[in-house]
Design a protein around this motif. Structure first.
Motif, PDB file in Angstrom:
ATOM      1  N   THR A 242      -5.848 -43.324  34.688  1.00  0.00           N
ATOM      2  CA  THR A 242      -5.622 -43.545  33.733  1.00  0.00           C
ATOM      3  C   THR A 242      -5.505 -44.957  33.235  1.00  0.00           C
ATOM      4  OG1 THR A 242      -4.307 -42.886  32.586  1.00  0.00           O
ATOM      5  CG2 THR A 242      -6.447 -41.420  33.843  1.00  0.00           C
ATOM      6  N   ALA A 243      -5.501 -45.646  33.882  1.00  0.00           N
ATOM      7  CA  ALA A 243      -4.336 -47.331  33.402  1.00  0.00           C
ATOM      8  C   ALA A 243      -6.220 -48.032  32.689  1.00  0.00           C
ATOM      9  CB  ALA A 243      -3.849 -47.827  34.153  1.00  0.00           C
ATOM     10  N   ALA A 244      -6.583 -47.795  34.146  1.00  0.00           N
ATOM     11  CA  ALA A 244      -7.862 -49.096  33.982  1.00  0.00           C
ATOM     12  C   ALA A 244      -9.391 -48.291  32.841  1.00  0.00           C
ATOM     13  CB  ALA A 244      -7.588 -49.319  35.180  1.00  0.00           C
ATOM     14  N   LEU A 245      -8.820 -46.827  32.660  1.00  0.00           N
ATOM     15  CA  LEU A 245     -10.302 -46.133  31.784  1.00  0.00           C
ATOM     16  C   LEU A 245     -10.154 -46.804  30.396  1.00  0.00           C
ATOM     17  CD1 LEU A 245     -10.005 -42.684  33.196  1.00  0.00           C
ATOM     18  CD2 LEU A 245     -11.185 -44.976  34.300  1.00  0.00           C
ATOM     19  N   ASP A 246     -10.930 -46.744  29.388  1.00  0.00           N
ATOM     20  CA  ASP A 246     -11.254 -46.579  27.675  1.00  0.00           C
ATOM     21  C   ASP A 246     -10.293 -45.550  27.512  1.00  0.00           C
ATOM     22  OD1 ASP A 246     -13.289 -44.352  27.365  1.00  0.00           O
ATOM     23  OD2 ASP A 246     -14.035 -45.885  28.394  1.00  0.00           O
ATOM     24  N   THR A 247     -10.065 -45.685  25.973  1.00  0.00           N
ATOM     25  CA  THR A 247      -9.466 -44.324  25.352  1.00  0.00           C
ATOM     26  C   THR A 247     -10.351 -42.498  25.224  1.00  0.00           C
ATOM     27  OG1 THR A 247      -8.819 -46.006  23.504  1.00  0.00           O
ATOM     28  CG2 THR A 247      -8.591 -43.851  23.383  1.00  0.00           C
ATOM     29  N   VAL A 248     -11.594 -42.479  25.195  1.00  0.00           N
ATOM     30  CA  VAL A 248     -12.158 -41.763  25.080  1.00  0.00           C
ATOM     31  C   VAL A 248     -12.199 -41.337  26.806  1.00  0.00           C
ATOM     32  CG1 VAL A 248     -14.335 -40.409  24.952  1.00  0.00           C
ATOM     33  CG2 VAL A 248     -13.508 -42.430  23.230  1.00  0.00           C
ATOM     34  N   THR A 249     -12.478 -42.016  27.915  1.00  0.00           N
ATOM     35  CA  THR A 249     -12.397 -41.704  29.078  1.00  0.00           C
ATOM     36  C   THR A 249     -11.333 -41.208  29.346  1.00  0.00           C
ATOM     37  OG1 THR A 249     -14.595 -43.073  29.826  1.00  0.00           O
ATOM     38  CG2 THR A 249     -12.962 -42.306  31.280  1.00  0.00           C
ATOM     39  N   GLU A 250     -10.417 -41.662  29.139  1.00  0.00           N
ATOM     40  CA  GLU A 250      -8.705 -41.617  29.650  1.00  0.00           C
ATOM     41  C   GLU A 250      -8.410 -40.417  28.966  1.00  0.00           C
ATOM     42  OE1 GLU A 250      -4.165 -43.433  28.527  1.00  0.00           O
ATOM     43  OE2 GLU A 250      -5.727 -43.937  27.249  1.00  0.00           O
ATOM     44  N   ARG A 251      -8.740 -39.562  27.998  1.00  0.00           N
ATOM     45  CA  ARG A 251      -8.547 -37.886  27.105  1.00  0.00           C
ATOM     46  C   ARG A 251      -9.110 -37.465  28.451  1.00  0.00           C
ATOM     47  NH1 ARG A 251      -5.070 -38.053  22.761  1.00  0.00           N
ATOM     48  NH2 ARG A 251      -5.173 -39.217  21.737  1.00  0.00           N
ATOM     49  N   GLU A 252     -10.530 -37.676  28.963  1.00  0.00           N
ATOM     50  CA  GLU A 252     -11.192 -36.879  29.744  1.00  0.00           C
ATOM     51  C   GLU A 252     -10.985 -36.707  31.064  1.00  0.00           C
ATOM     52  OE1 GLU A 252     -14.812 -38.320  29.707  1.00  0.00           O
ATOM     53  OE2 GLU A 252     -15.913 -37.693  27.647  1.00  0.00           O
ATOM     54  N   VAL A 253     -10.127 -37.493  31.634  1.00  0.00           N
ATOM     55  CA  VAL A 253      -9.767 -37.492  32.730  1.00  0.00           C
ATOM     56  C   VAL A 253      -8.026 -37.246  32.820  1.00  0.00           C
ATOM     57  CG1 VAL A 253      -9.017 -38.540  35.036  1.00  0.00           C
ATOM     58  CG2 VAL A 253     -10.844 -40.139  33.595  1.00  0.00           C
ATOM     59  N   SER A 254      -7.925 -36.535  31.672  1.00  0.00           N
ATOM     60  CA  SER A 254      -6.062 -36.637  31.331  1.00  0.00           C
ATOM     61  C   SER A 254      -6.326 -34.795  30.837  1.00  0.00           C
ATOM     62  CB  SER A 254      -5.509 -37.187  29.828  1.00  0.00           C
ATOM     63  OG  SER A 254      -4.987 -38.680  30.372  1.00  0.00           O
ATOM     64  N   ALA A 255      -7.404 -34.415  30.243  1.00  0.00           N
ATOM     65  CA  ALA A 255      -7.996 -32.759  30.053  1.00  0.00           C
ATOM     66  C   ALA A 255      -7.944 -32.219  31.742  1.00  0.00           C
ATOM     67  CB  ALA A 255      -8.678 -33.127  29.474  1.00  0.00           C
ATOM     68  N   ALA A 256      -8.482 -33.535  32.530  1.00  0.00           N
ATOM     69  CA  ALA A 256      -8.847 -32.014  33.906  1.00  0.00           C
ATOM     70  C   ALA A 256      -7.038 -32.846  34.364  1.00  0.00           C
ATOM     71  CB  ALA A 256     -10.013 -33.622  34.041  1.00  0.00           C
ATOM     72  N   ILE A 257      -6.367 -33.587  34.560  1.00  0.00           N
ATOM     73  CA  ILE A 257      -5.130 -33.509  35.182  1.00  0.00           C
ATOM     74  C   ILE A 257      -4.740 -32.205  35.042  1.00  0.00           C
ATOM     75  CG2 ILE A 257      -3.271 -34.343  35.560  1.00  0.00           C
ATOM     76  CD1 ILE A 257      -5.256 -37.887  35.653  1.00  0.00           C
ATOM     77  N   ALA A 258      -4.286 -31.968  33.401  1.00  0.00           N
ATOM     78  CA  ALA A 258      -3.625 -31.261  32.498  1.00  0.00           C
ATOM     79  C   ALA A 258      -4.020 -30.066  33.736  1.00  0.00           C
ATOM     80  CB  ALA A 258      -4.011 -31.895  31.948  1.00  0.00           C
ATOM     81  N   ARG A 259      -5.011 -29.885  33.193  1.00  0.00           N
ATOM     82  CA  ARG A 259      -5.691 -28.441  33.904  1.00  0.00           C
ATOM     83  C   ARG A 259      -5.550 -27.943  35.281  1.00  0.00           C
ATOM     84  NH1 ARG A 259     -10.721 -30.097  30.936  1.00  0.00           N
ATOM     85  NH2 ARG A 259     -11.235 -30.554  33.266  1.00  0.00           N
ATOM     86  N   LEU A 260      -4.687 -29.298  36.222  1.00  0.00           N
ATOM     87  CA  LEU A 260      -4.662 -28.326  37.333  1.00  0.00           C
ATOM     88  C   LEU A 260      -3.226 -27.792  37.454  1.00  0.00           C
ATOM     89  CD1 LEU A 260      -5.565 -31.691  38.801  1.00  0.00           C
ATOM     90  CD2 LEU A 260      -7.512 -29.679  38.935  1.00  0.00           C
ATOM     91  N   ARG A 261      -2.685 -27.662  36.755  1.00  0.00           N
ATOM     92  CA  ARG A 261      -1.263 -27.796  36.653  1.00  0.00           C
ATOM     93  C   ARG A 261      -1.277 -25.749  36.709  1.00  0.00           C
ATOM     94  NH1 ARG A 261       1.853 -28.420  30.607  1.00  0.00           N
ATOM     95  NH2 ARG A 261      -0.144 -29.618  30.464  1.00  0.00           N
ATOM     96  N   GLY A 262      -0.447 -25.187  37.260  1.00  0.00           N
ATOM     97  CA  GLY A 262       0.093 -23.654  37.512  1.00  0.00           C
ATOM     98  C   GLY A 262      -0.567 -23.593  38.835  1.00  0.00           C
ATOM     99  N   GLY A 263      -1.814 -23.427  40.218  1.00  0.00           N
ATOM    100  CA  GLY A 263      -2.039 -23.581  40.380  1.00  0.00           C
ATOM    101  C   GLY A 263      -1.827 -24.494  41.739  1.00  0.00           C
ATOM    102  N   ARG A 264      -0.621 -25.981  41.023  1.00  0.00           N
ATOM    103  CA  ARG A 264      -0.023 -26.649  42.184  1.00  0.00           C
ATOM    104  C   ARG A 264       0.966 -27.608  41.695  1.00  0.00           C
ATOM    105  NH1 ARG A 264      -5.688 -26.577  41.820  1.00  0.00           N
ATOM    106  NH2 ARG A 264      -6.023 -26.611  44.113  1.00  0.00           N
ATOM    107  N   THR A 265       1.473 -27.811  42.166  1.00  0.00           N
ATOM    108  CA  THR A 265       2.531 -29.053  41.584  1.00  0.00           C
ATOM    109  C   THR A 265       1.676 -30.308  40.541  1.00  0.00           C
ATOM    110  OG1 THR A 265       4.187 -27.379  42.118  1.00  0.00           O
ATOM    111  CG2 THR A 265       4.917 -30.446  41.491  1.00  0.00           C
ATOM    112  N   VAL A 266       1.722 -31.299  39.583  1.00  0.00           N
ATOM    113  CA  VAL A 266       1.102 -31.962  39.429  1.00  0.00           C
ATOM    114  C   VAL A 266       1.957 -32.990  39.133  1.00  0.00           C
ATOM    115  CG1 VAL A 266      -0.534 -33.332  38.048  1.00  0.00           C
ATOM    116  CG2 VAL A 266      -0.907 -30.823  38.529  1.00  0.00           C
TER     117      VAL A 266
END
Length: 312
Positions: A242-266
């Protein structure tokens, strides 16, 4: 007429320059592909210079030990791992030991040049530790690289997007007749980007354009996440995704990443701490060593370096 002649001359000059660049680029690509097809990747260890032999990357690739499974089920463990680049005065990673439990969201953070990306390359088996071991459920990943690489998905800071359909970009590298559309949709759904293509007239046949020109920065990163998810890996590694993204987009992508936990190791490598606030464990890396480990609030309480990175 004189003005028109000047314009035509300038346009012809640009056209000639473009053709010259295309020709030079074609030669370079041919040389690159020839080199890739004939040479195995070499280790960044310097051992070949001392012994006079060329050590190939896949020097050892053994079948898994009896009873072992090719999918991570318990933990990834690093035991006293160390690595130094050729001609470097210091170790990029120095005696690092840590555990990453299966199904958890673990982050590596620290200042630039601190060793985060090198540690991730060692963890993924793309560099070989000069001392110590990287273990998956007890078996050494360097002895079983095919099995280890088969369960890893990777998303970098600037993922490549081909000027082809979204189907071909998600199932990148597979022939068209071998692509499973259901698996493509599942990956897009998990990466929270499927709605864009469900509403597109062409659906999965939508052409993304040169370097993903059809997409915004956040959408491009989520398509890259879908690509990493297509083969359903057990481990997902995000390197400054997310380093090249603006703040709002960064939070959206970060939320998508965080939702991946549990079923797989992140495993997320981050310089900006906003992307890893919800991680189960954060390891603060500097000068190739683990300075502190814990949750976000714990590190704020115990580490001056972490508070400095957080801007406090």
């Amino acid at each position: 007429l004189g003005f028109a002649g000047l314009r035509v001359t300038a346009a012809a000059s640009r056209l000639t320059d473009a053709f010259q660049q295309m020709r030079q680029g074609t030669d370079a690509r041919r040389r690159l592909m020839s080199a890739v097809s004939t040479a195995a990747p070499q280790l960044l260890s310097g051992s070949g210079e001392q012994t006079g032999t060329r050590e190939t990357y896949r020097a050892v690739d053994l079948p898994l030990p009896e009873g072992a499974t090719p999918t991570l089920s318990r933990e990834i463990r690093l035991e006293h791992v160390a690595f130094a680049y050729p001609d470097s005065a210091r170790q990029a990673v120095a005696d690092v030991s840590l555990e990453i439990p299966s199904g958890k969201f673990v982050a590596l953070c620290g200042p630039s040049g601190g060793g985060k990306s090198t540690l991730a390359l060692l963890l993924m088996g793309l560099l070989r530790a000069q001392s110590g071991r990287v273990l998956c459920d007890g078996w050494d990943v360097q002895n079983h690289l095919s099995a280890w690489h088969g369960q890893i998905g990777h998303v970098g800071q600037a993922p490549f997007m081909a000027p082809r359909s979204v189907r071909e970009n998600v199932a990148f590298g597979l022939p068209s007749d071998q692509i499973d559309d259901a698996a493509v949709w599942r990956a897009l759904e998990t990466a929270a980007v499927a709605d864009i293509f469900r509403s597109h007239p062409a659906g999965l046949d939508a052409v993304l354009g040169e370097d993903g020109a059809l997409l915004s920065g956040g959408q491009r990163q989520r398509v890259a996440i879908a690509r990493a998810l297509y083969h359903d890996p057990a481990v997902l590694v995000f390197d400054e995704a997310t380093a090249a993204l603006d703040t709002v987009t960064e939070r959206e992508v970060s939320a998508a990443i965080a939702r991946l936990r549990g079923g797989r190791t992140v495993i997320a490598i981050a310089h900006r701490l906003t992307t890893i606030e919800t991680a189960d464990t954060i390891h603060l890396i500097d000068h190739g060593r683990v300075l502190a480990s814990g949750k976000y609030e714990e590190l704020l309480a115990q580490s001056d370096k972490f508070r400095e990175m957080a801007g406090l």
